[in-house]
Each structure stands twice: as C-alpha cells, then as structure tokens.
Design an enzyme around this catalytic site. Structure first.
Site, PDB file in Angstrom:
ATOM      1  N   ASN A   1      -6.795  -4.437  17.171  1.00  0.00           N
ATOM      2  CA  ASN A   1      -5.541  -5.118  17.472  1.00  0.00           C
ATOM      3  C   ASN A   1      -4.396  -4.210  17.058  1.00  0.00           C
ATOM      4  O   ASN A   1      -4.285  -3.828  15.898  1.00  0.00           O
ATOM      5  CB  ASN A   1      -5.505  -6.433  16.672  1.00  0.00           C
ATOM      6  CG  ASN A   1      -4.142  -7.094  16.699  1.00  0.00           C
ATOM      7  OD1 ASN A   1      -3.351  -6.866  17.608  1.00  0.00           O
ATOM      8  ND2 ASN A   1      -3.881  -7.940  15.703  1.00  0.00           N
TER       9      ASN A   1
ATOM     10  N   ALA B   1      41.494  45.061  -4.921  1.00  0.00           N
ATOM     11  CA  ALA B   1      40.192  44.709  -5.493  1.00  0.00           C
ATOM     12  C   ALA B   1      40.319  44.393  -6.975  1.00  0.00           C
ATOM     13  O   ALA B   1      41.129  44.993  -7.681  1.00  0.00           O
ATOM     14  CB  ALA B   1      39.211  45.851  -5.283  1.00  0.00           C
TER      15      ALA B   1
ATOM     16  N   ARG C   1       0.804  -1.218   0.000  1.00  0.00           N
ATOM     17  CA  ARG C   1       0.000   0.000   0.000  1.00  0.00           C
ATOM     18  C   ARG C   1       0.843   1.277   0.000  1.00  0.00           C
ATOM     19  O   ARG C   1       0.356   2.364  -0.266  1.00  0.00           O
ATOM     20  CB  ARG C   1      -0.953  -0.026   1.219  1.00  0.00           C
ATOM     21  CG  ARG C   1      -2.045  -1.059   1.094  1.00  0.00           C
ATOM     22  CD  ARG C   1      -2.697  -1.383   2.441  1.00  0.00           C
ATOM     23  NE  ARG C   1      -1.888  -2.319   3.235  1.00  0.00           N
ATOM     24  CZ  ARG C   1      -2.261  -2.818   4.415  1.00  0.00           C
ATOM     25  NH1 ARG C   1      -3.403  -2.454   4.970  1.00  0.00           N
ATOM     26  NH2 ARG C   1      -1.482  -3.676   5.059  1.00  0.00           N
TER      27      ARG C   1
ATOM     28  N   GLY D   1      -7.364  -5.202  12.580  1.00  0.00           N
ATOM     29  CA  GLY D   1      -8.090  -6.370  13.084  1.00  0.00           C
ATOM     30  C   GLY D   1      -8.968  -5.940  14.257  1.00  0.00           C
ATOM     31  O   GLY D   1      -8.585  -5.060  15.031  1.00  0.00           O
TER      32      GLY D   1
END
Ligand code: UD1
Ligand code: CA
Length: 459
Positions: free
Chosen positions: A170, A423, A16, A140
């Site tokens: 269950n 830079a 599933r 169950g």
C-alpha cells in the site's frame, strides 16, 4: 466534472526519525516533504485541499500557508482517525477524495491523475494505489483473493507470515467516493497490534459491504517511497536529486558528475552552463547561461548573471553580474552585489558591499559594509575596517581609485574618484580627488648598523 478533494495526512510525529522536527517538515532537496506533496496535489486542481495537522501543527501551517485548509488532530490515534477529522469540512460534499500522506515526497500529479482515471473506469467506491517492492518491510500488504480482487490491507505488524511474504504494498494513497469514505471511517476500530484506527481498514470494510474496491498498481516503486526513517530520507533525496539533475541536463546544462551535484528543487540554471562535481546549489539560486561553477562551490540564494566563473567559492544571498569571476576560496556573504567584469580573486571575503564594474579585488582582502565604484584596483591584503567594537560603519571608494596592498581603511570614510592610497597605509580620514594618501611611518635606514646587532656565528 465531478468535484475532487484532497486530504493530506501530516499530523504524525514520525517517531522513527528521532527528531525534534515534525517528520513531514524534513526537507528533500531543499523543500519540506509535505510541501512536495502539496505542490503535486495542486497540479490536479482539487476543489478543496485539507491538511490534517497535529505534531508541529503551527510549523506545518507556517510552511504551507494559505495553500490549504487545516484540521487539527489533537491526538494521533491513527491514519483512519486523522482522515475522520476532515469530516466537518468535507463530510457533506459529493465527489471524489484523494488521500495522500505527507511523507511520500516523490509521488507525482501524473500518478494521481492515473489513479483517478482507474477509479472512475472501475466504478469503484475506493481505489488504493499499490506498488511492488523488492523489500516490502514496513508497508501495509495488499491482500487479493484467488481472482486477483483486492480484499483488504494488512499492516506489517498485524501480518501473518504468509501475508508478510506478499510484496505488493500500500503506497498510502487512495481515491474514495467522499461520502462513502466518511461513512466507513465510523466503522473502523482499533483492535490491532498498534491500537490505532487504521485508514487501511476502510478497504476491507467496504469490500465486506459488497462495494466495488479496486487497486491500481503503479510501475515505479521508487516514486511511492514513504519516508519513516533517516535512511529512507536519504534514499528519497537521492531519487529526487536524480530527477532534478536530469531536468537541468535536458535543458542544456552540463553536469560533469550528476551523482555528486546537489541542486535544490526550484534552482534555475541557464543553458551551456557547466557545473563541476561536488557543487551545492541551494535555495532560490539562479544562474545564467555560459557560466562555470567549479568543484566544492556552495551557492545559497545566489543570483548569478551570464558568463560568470566561480571556482571553489561560497556565495550567500548575493548577486554577481555578467562576466564577473570569483575564487578560488572566496566568500560572498549576504547582501553583496558584484558588478559586470569584476574580478574577486583568492581568499577574499565580501559582506554587505557593492562592487562596481571592472573593479579588481585580487587577493586576501576583506570588504565589509562598503560601496566601491568602477575600475578600482584593490591590492593584496586590504582590510575595510568596518567595526569599532560597537557599531558597523560604511566606506565609499570612488571610480578609478587605487588602494595599495595591505591598507586598512577605517570606516566611516570616503575615498574619492581617482584617489590613490599608498600601500601599508591606515586610512582614517577622507581622501579627495587626485590625492595620494600615505599613512605609515617613514622608512629609516641606519648605515653600518649591522655590527651593533647580535648575530649567530655564520658557520
Ligand atoms: C501507512 C499505511 C501503510 C502504508 C504506508 C505507506 C496505515 C495504517 N498504514 O503506514 O499501509 O504502506 O503508510 O507509506 O495507514 N498520520 C496522522 N495521524 C495519525 C497517524 C498518522 O496524520 O494519527 C499521518 C502521518 O503523519 C503520515 C501518514 O499519516 O503522514 C501515515 O502514517 P505513518 O505512521 O507514516 O504510517 P506508516 O506506518 O508509514
Ligand atoms: Ca509512512
């Protein structure tokens, strides 16, 4: 004390889930479901733990390692058949056996202990753990007689309308007298809607033999949740997340919005740390005290010292030492180590690099495969050019060095302590102590050149 054994059922495919991954390996809060189950089982110190494997057996064994013994159920013929596979390992032993499914990740050791206690108190040969569900679909059902005594368990697919209306379910957890369990399993048939050998039939079989069978009803249905679908996986994750988050808050962590904070099991967080909404803390992450982790940060296997500020940033397998800060929108890729009081600002990427204390990497910079000393200033838009198309190369920058904005530092190269890079320079050779390196074309101004260029009319 009577010996206690545990059987974990983990052979099913989990049809599933519609997944390539075996169902029990789907993670809940960062840990495979079956690992959660085993972790709780370990806390009751059983004398033996046997895990029944089938689908993805190799992967399940790789995840759980030597913490349990394994028995292969080559063909998945039902939960009763699965338990019966454990007979060669457990069949001759005296004691009590706890049977649990690998797909009930929220059950706790405390509940297992209560089940054992109840089982002993009743002098039962079998005790099933039950719960009351608002919606019992898929579980169950527990069939009790007029006196409230358990008679049998009926699976959803075999249930009559009246049976299906029963909402005591269950949980798939049982305590058995070990030898009685295996004897009864040999009597289980497969004449049912699924053509499977149901473990649940053992309850009815023992009852008919006149054995004492009992049912222990737990209060919290949520804890018993079985995960058969992706929807249930999300529900289980939500419940587990709530637990984890509550524990952190109890330990002194502020979670601004615990409903949106995702913290894996096992993550450590120090007191007085604040975690904002929508934060993900994954894997082996550890965070010290007095930190701030801002919204949409993601930390994976990160080690964070005390008093660190992280805003909207991603940190993977890296270390940030105390009092450092990062973000917004920066990324530490694996194997980076950020020293104390370091500042990593906006839109920076750091990979496999060490950055010494008090160094600043403020803006739009890439630092890859580099070792930076202390008190360095790295300007805006600096690139540590580490890749020549074939190999990665390393850069070293010494203490108190200054790296000007928009410099490219082409590895392998060494920039000494107190060196200065102008830079816009592209540095391809080492720079020595107190040197100023300028590696850019000199500026040329051409006087009155304006008229020589084409222009749009100004009106
Ligand atoms: C089972 C119970 C159901 C209970 C529910 C609780 C049975 C027949 N039914 O149903 O009464 O309410 O759990 O969550 O037991 N497995 C194997 N080998 C197999 C078949 C299953 O190892 O041949 C393992 C699965 O990996 C799983 C566990 O047994 O961990 C239960 O199987 P699953 O198919 O999930 O049973 P449910 O339909 O959930
Ligand atoms: Ca199940």
């Amino acid at each position: 004390m009577m010996s206690r054994y545990t059987i974990i059922l983990a052979a099913g495919q989990g049809t599933r889930m519609k997944s390539k991954l075996a169902k029990v390996l789907h993670p809940v809060c960062g840990r495979p479901m079956v690992d959660h189950v085993l972790t709780q089982v370990e806390q009751i110190n059983p004398d033996k733990v046997v895990t029944i494997v089938g689908h993805g057996a190799g992967e399940v064994e790789a995840v759980l390692g030597k913490r349990t013994e394994y028995v292969l159920q080559a063909e998945q013929k039902g939960s009763g058949d699965a338990v019966l596979r454990g007979e060669p390992v457990l069949g001759d032993l005296d004691g009590m056996t706890l049977v649990v499914s690998g797909d009930t990740p929220l059950l706790t050791a405390k509940t297992f202990e209560q089940l054992f206690e109840y089982h002993k108190e009743k002098g039962a040969k079998a005790t099933v753990l039950t719960a009351v569900a608002d919606d019992p679909t898929g579980y169950g059902r527990i069939i009790r007689n007029d006196l409230g005594v358990v008679e049998k368990i009926v699976e959803q697919k075999d249930a009559s309308k009246e049976e299906a209306a029963i909402n005591e379910i269950n949980t798939g957890v049982y305590c058995f007298d070990n030898k009685t369990l295996f004897a009864a399993l040999h009597e289980v048939g497969n004449d049912n809607a699924q053509g499977e050998y149901y473990l649940t039939d053992v309850i009815g079989i023992l009852k008919q033999k006149g054995e004492i069978v009992s049912a222990f009803k737990m209060k919290d249905f949520e804890e018993s949740m079985g995960v058969n679908t992706r929807g249930a996986l999300a529900n289980a994750t939500r419940v587990m997340q709530r637990r984890i988050n509550a524990e952190h808050m109890a330990n002194g962590v502020t979670l601004i919005d615990p409903t949106t904070t995702r913290i894996d099991v096992g993550v450590k967080i120090g007191a007085d740390t604040t975690i904002e909404a929508g934060v993900l803390l994954k894997g082996q992450t550890e965070i010290g005290e007095d930190c701030y982790v801002g919204s949409h940060s993601e930390l994976r296997d990160a080690k964070i010292g005390a008093d660190v500020t992280i805003t909207s940033s991603t940190i993977e397998k890296s270390v940030m030492h105390a009092h450092s800060n990062i973000g917004p929108m920066s990324h530490l890729r694996p194997n980076s180590e950020i020293g104390e009081y370091v500042h990593i600002g906006n839109f920076c990427e750091v990979k496999n690099a060490q950055i010494g204390a008090y160094t600043k990497v403020g803006h739009l910079t890439y630092v890859g495969d580099a070792t930076l000393g202390q008190h360095i200033n790295v300007g805006c838009g600096v690139v540590f050019v580490n890749y020549d198309g074939l190999d990665k190369h390393h850069t070293d920058v010494g203490d108190w060095a200054f790296v000007g904005s928009n410099a490219n530092i082409v590895a392998p190269v060494k920039v000494a302590d107190h060196a200065f890079i102008a830079a816009g320079s592209t540095i391809t050779a080492d720079v020595d102590f107190h040197d100023v390196a300028i590696a850019r074309a000199r500026q040329v101004n051409k006087p009155n050149y304006w008229d020589k260029l084409p222009h749009e009319p100004e009106n």
